[in-house]
Design a protein around this motif. Structure first.
Motif, PDB file in Angstrom:
ATOM      1  N   GLY A  37      41.909  39.334  42.394  1.00  0.00           N
ATOM      2  CA  GLY A  37      42.321  39.105  43.437  1.00  0.00           C
ATOM      3  C   GLY A  37      41.539  39.101  44.618  1.00  0.00           C
ATOM      4  O   GLY A  37      41.946  39.510  45.757  1.00  0.00           O
ATOM      5  N   LEU A  38      40.427  38.667  44.764  1.00  0.00           N
ATOM      6  CA  LEU A  38      39.535  38.767  45.911  1.00  0.00           C
ATOM      7  C   LEU A  38      39.811  37.536  46.925  1.00  0.00           C
ATOM      8  O   LEU A  38      40.043  36.323  46.532  1.00  0.00           O
ATOM      9  N   VAL A  54      22.843  30.141  41.380  1.00  0.00           N
ATOM     10  CA  VAL A  54      22.363  31.592  41.097  1.00  0.00           C
ATOM     11  C   VAL A  54      23.457  32.034  39.955  1.00  0.00           C
ATOM     12  O   VAL A  54      24.641  31.956  40.131  1.00  0.00           O
ATOM     13  N   VAL A  55      22.656  32.460  38.836  1.00  0.00           N
ATOM     14  CA  VAL A  55      23.613  33.023  38.079  1.00  0.00           C
ATOM     15  C   VAL A  55      23.794  34.756  38.488  1.00  0.00           C
ATOM     16  O   VAL A  55      22.748  35.388  38.312  1.00  0.00           O
ATOM     17  N   GLN A  56      24.705  35.179  39.076  1.00  0.00           N
ATOM     18  CA  GLN A  56      24.801  36.500  39.687  1.00  0.00           C
ATOM     19  C   GLN A  56      25.479  37.616  39.090  1.00  0.00           C
ATOM     20  O   GLN A  56      25.229  38.736  39.203  1.00  0.00           O
ATOM     21  N   ALA A  57      26.039  37.325  37.944  1.00  0.00           N
ATOM     22  CA  ALA A  57      26.595  38.342  36.836  1.00  0.00           C
ATOM     23  C   ALA A  57      26.780  37.859  35.605  1.00  0.00           C
ATOM     24  O   ALA A  57      26.601  36.601  35.317  1.00  0.00           O
ATOM     25  N   GLY A  58      27.477  38.784  34.795  1.00  0.00           N
ATOM     26  CA  GLY A  58      27.629  38.203  33.328  1.00  0.00           C
ATOM     27  C   GLY A  58      28.981  37.601  33.271  1.00  0.00           C
ATOM     28  O   GLY A  58      29.015  36.704  32.333  1.00  0.00           O
ATOM     29  N   ASN A  59      30.069  37.955  34.135  1.00  0.00           N
ATOM     30  CA  ASN A  59      31.274  37.185  34.073  1.00  0.00           C
ATOM     31  C   ASN A  59      31.999  37.233  35.216  1.00  0.00           C
ATOM     32  O   ASN A  59      32.385  38.423  35.562  1.00  0.00           O
ATOM     33  N   SER A  60      32.190  36.203  35.997  1.00  0.00           N
ATOM     34  CA  SER A  60      32.925  36.287  37.396  1.00  0.00           C
ATOM     35  C   SER A  60      33.994  35.600  37.122  1.00  0.00           C
ATOM     36  O   SER A  60      34.603  34.914  36.221  1.00  0.00           O
ATOM     37  N   VAL A  82      31.796  36.943  45.717  1.00  0.00           N
ATOM     38  CA  VAL A  82      31.987  36.954  44.230  1.00  0.00           C
ATOM     39  C   VAL A  82      32.692  38.019  43.638  1.00  0.00           C
ATOM     40  O   VAL A  82      32.050  39.195  43.752  1.00  0.00           O
ATOM     41  N   SER A  83      33.872  37.981  42.886  1.00  0.00           N
ATOM     42  CA  SER A  83      34.392  39.306  42.219  1.00  0.00           C
ATOM     43  C   SER A  83      33.768  38.849  40.776  1.00  0.00           C
ATOM     44  O   SER A  83      33.608  38.037  40.328  1.00  0.00           O
ATOM     45  N   ASN A  84      33.647  40.034  40.061  1.00  0.00           N
ATOM     46  CA  ASN A  84      33.033  40.058  38.825  1.00  0.00           C
ATOM     47  C   ASN A  84      33.962  40.910  37.893  1.00  0.00           C
ATOM     48  O   ASN A  84      34.353  42.159  38.326  1.00  0.00           O
ATOM     49  N   TYR A  85      34.044  40.561  36.507  1.00  0.00           N
ATOM     50  CA  TYR A  85      34.293  41.326  35.486  1.00  0.00           C
ATOM     51  C   TYR A  85      33.245  41.932  34.856  1.00  0.00           C
ATOM     52  O   TYR A  85      33.444  43.297  34.700  1.00  0.00           O
ATOM     53  N   GLU A  86      32.219  41.563  34.815  1.00  0.00           N
ATOM     54  CA  GLU A  86      30.834  42.011  34.305  1.00  0.00           C
ATOM     55  C   GLU A  86      29.772  41.754  35.080  1.00  0.00           C
ATOM     56  O   GLU A  86      29.326  40.823  35.275  1.00  0.00           O
ATOM     57  N   PRO A  87      29.211  42.877  35.711  1.00  0.00           N
ATOM     58  CA  PRO A  87      29.325  44.219  35.615  1.00  0.00           C
ATOM     59  C   PRO A  87      30.435  44.737  36.526  1.00  0.00           C
ATOM     60  O   PRO A  87      30.606  45.944  36.567  1.00  0.00           O
ATOM     61  N   GLY A  88      31.485  43.978  37.068  1.00  0.00           N
ATOM     62  CA  GLY A  88      32.172  44.591  37.994  1.00  0.00           C
ATOM     63  C   GLY A  88      31.773  44.464  39.280  1.00  0.00           C
ATOM     64  O   GLY A  88      30.792  44.172  39.702  1.00  0.00           O
ATOM     65  N   GLY A  89      32.895  44.871  40.401  1.00  0.00           N
ATOM     66  CA  GLY A  89      32.217  44.953  41.610  1.00  0.00           C
ATOM     67  C   GLY A  89      32.363  43.681  42.142  1.00  0.00           C
ATOM     68  O   GLY A  89      32.728  42.549  41.949  1.00  0.00           O
ATOM     69  N   VAL A  90      31.854  43.282  43.492  1.00  0.00           N
ATOM     70  CA  VAL A  90      31.802  42.423  44.490  1.00  0.00           C
ATOM     71  C   VAL A  90      30.322  42.143  44.789  1.00  0.00           C
ATOM     72  O   VAL A  90      29.668  43.113  45.230  1.00  0.00           O
TER      73      VAL A  90
END
Length: 360
Positions: free
Chosen positions: A124-125, A74-80, A94-102
């Motif tokens: 740092g997850l 699954v592609v769950q974010a723009g940048n993990s 999964v920790s994300n740069y884009e859109p941020g959050g987990v």
């Protein structure tokens, strides 16, 4: 097929993985179609059957180690930027740069079960006991702890961790979460065994008297070493290792090394740590004695050493040499090269023994 002797090597340029048998020193398969693996990491299910691969393109891919195939994606974010699996193996975060959050997923189906937005790059997850995860936020200087053990998630936010955390890591005993700070000098420790954990800064003044060098590559805290009652940390912007007493958090020494450290990894069942370096000095690996803080061996595997992984009991170390398109295997007692496996632009090396370690 037994999985205890297997591992995966990331081929960063081709979006593929090489399945390796570390006991036979051989490649036994290749798995393709995993998207952008330019900064990929992975973790394993408790039974070692499945690997969960976190790609730079936001892809979360479930890999079947026995069938040598993709079991789900699954592609769950723009940048993990990485992920972790809960201690019971039921949840993958999964920790994300884009859109941020987990974002948290069912490990079996890859269905999302929790979205935890933050409005910040997340770094740092790590997993904590009891279906909990911990991570830090680059933009806000906070650390968050999510408890997913009950029917409703409980979220705890710790403020004033420090300016621009660039990575975080759990100690080997699970007692402390360490956060490296890029926006200010120092490191922050959080006591996870405390009922009321609070951020405690240390090494606040390291390097203040000297000018920093340009930072060619951010150090990886998942490669910080814990040995002989000490933390071994990279001095960001310097050619040094920093040694810190685990109890007092006081600096106990420094080691001048070949370049800017990236990974510092403890050799199991030994007093030694191994470190590699950022470009342009990234053809070298050095071995340092934790008792004397002295460099005891320098190896030159080749251009662009990116990652090291020890056999579970420390008899061997596998080293990815990206620009030579090879993984090299060294005997840690003699330092002799004892094997070599071709791979396309290899980076991370992950043995299934990681399935039984916390904080990953």
């Amino acid at each position: 097929m037994a999985t205890g002797g297997l591992g995966l090597v990331v081929e960063r340029a081709s979006g593929s993985l090489v399945l390796v048998d570390r006991l036979a020193h051989s490649a036994v398969g290749r798995i393709e179609g995993l998207g952008d693996l330019s900064h990929a990491s992975l973790t394993y299910s408790p039974d070692e059957r499945f690997a969960y691969v976190f790609g730079r393109d936001g892809g979360l891919t479930k890999v079947d180690m026995v069938n040598r195939s993709i079991a789900g994606r699954v592609v769950q974010a723009g940048n993990s930027i990485g992920g972790a699996i809960s201690d019971d193996g039921k949840l993958v975060a999964v920790s994300n740069y884009e859109p941020g959050g987990v974002r948290v997923f069912d490990a079996d189906t890859l269905e999302m079960v929790q979205d935890i937005p933050a409005g910040s790059k997340t770094i740092g997850l790590a997993d904590m006991p009891g279906r909990r995860f911990i991570w830090s936020l680059w933009d806000t200087g906070e650390t968050w702890i999510a408890d997913l053990s009950g029917s409703e998630m409980k979220l705890r936010k710790l403020a004033d961790v420090g300016k621009n955390p660039f990575d975080g890591v759990m100690t080997d005993d699970g007692s402390t979460y360490l956060v490296g700070l890029f926006g200010e000098k120092g490191v922050t420790a959080i006591d996870l065994w405390s009922k009321d954990p609070k951020p405690v800064r240390f090494l606040k003044n390291y390097g203040k008297k000297e000018d920093d060098l340009p930072v060619y590559k951010m150090p990886h805290l998942q490669g910080w070493a814990f040995t002989d009652g000490q933390f071994v940390l990279p001095a960001v912007g310097a050619h040094e290792l920093l040694w810190v007493d685990r109890i007092t958090l006081e600096e106990t020494g420094r080691t001048a090394v070949h370049g800017q450290p990236v990974f510092i990894i403890s050799q199991p069942a030994s007093p030694y740590v191994w470190t590699n370096f950022a470009m342009p000095l990234n053809d070298t690996v050095q071995v340092v004695d934790s008792r004397s803080h002295a460099v005891v061996r320098t190896l030159q595997p080749g251009p662009a050493v990116l990652h090291m992984e020890f056999a579970p009991r420390g008899a061997e170390v596998w080293i990815s040499v990206r620009d030579a398109n090879v993984v090299q295997i060294y005997d840690t007692l003699t330092f002799a090269k004892i094997g070599e496996i071709p791979a396309q632009s290899p980076s991370g090396i992950f043995f299934t023994a990681r399935a039984h370690r916390n904080g990953l």
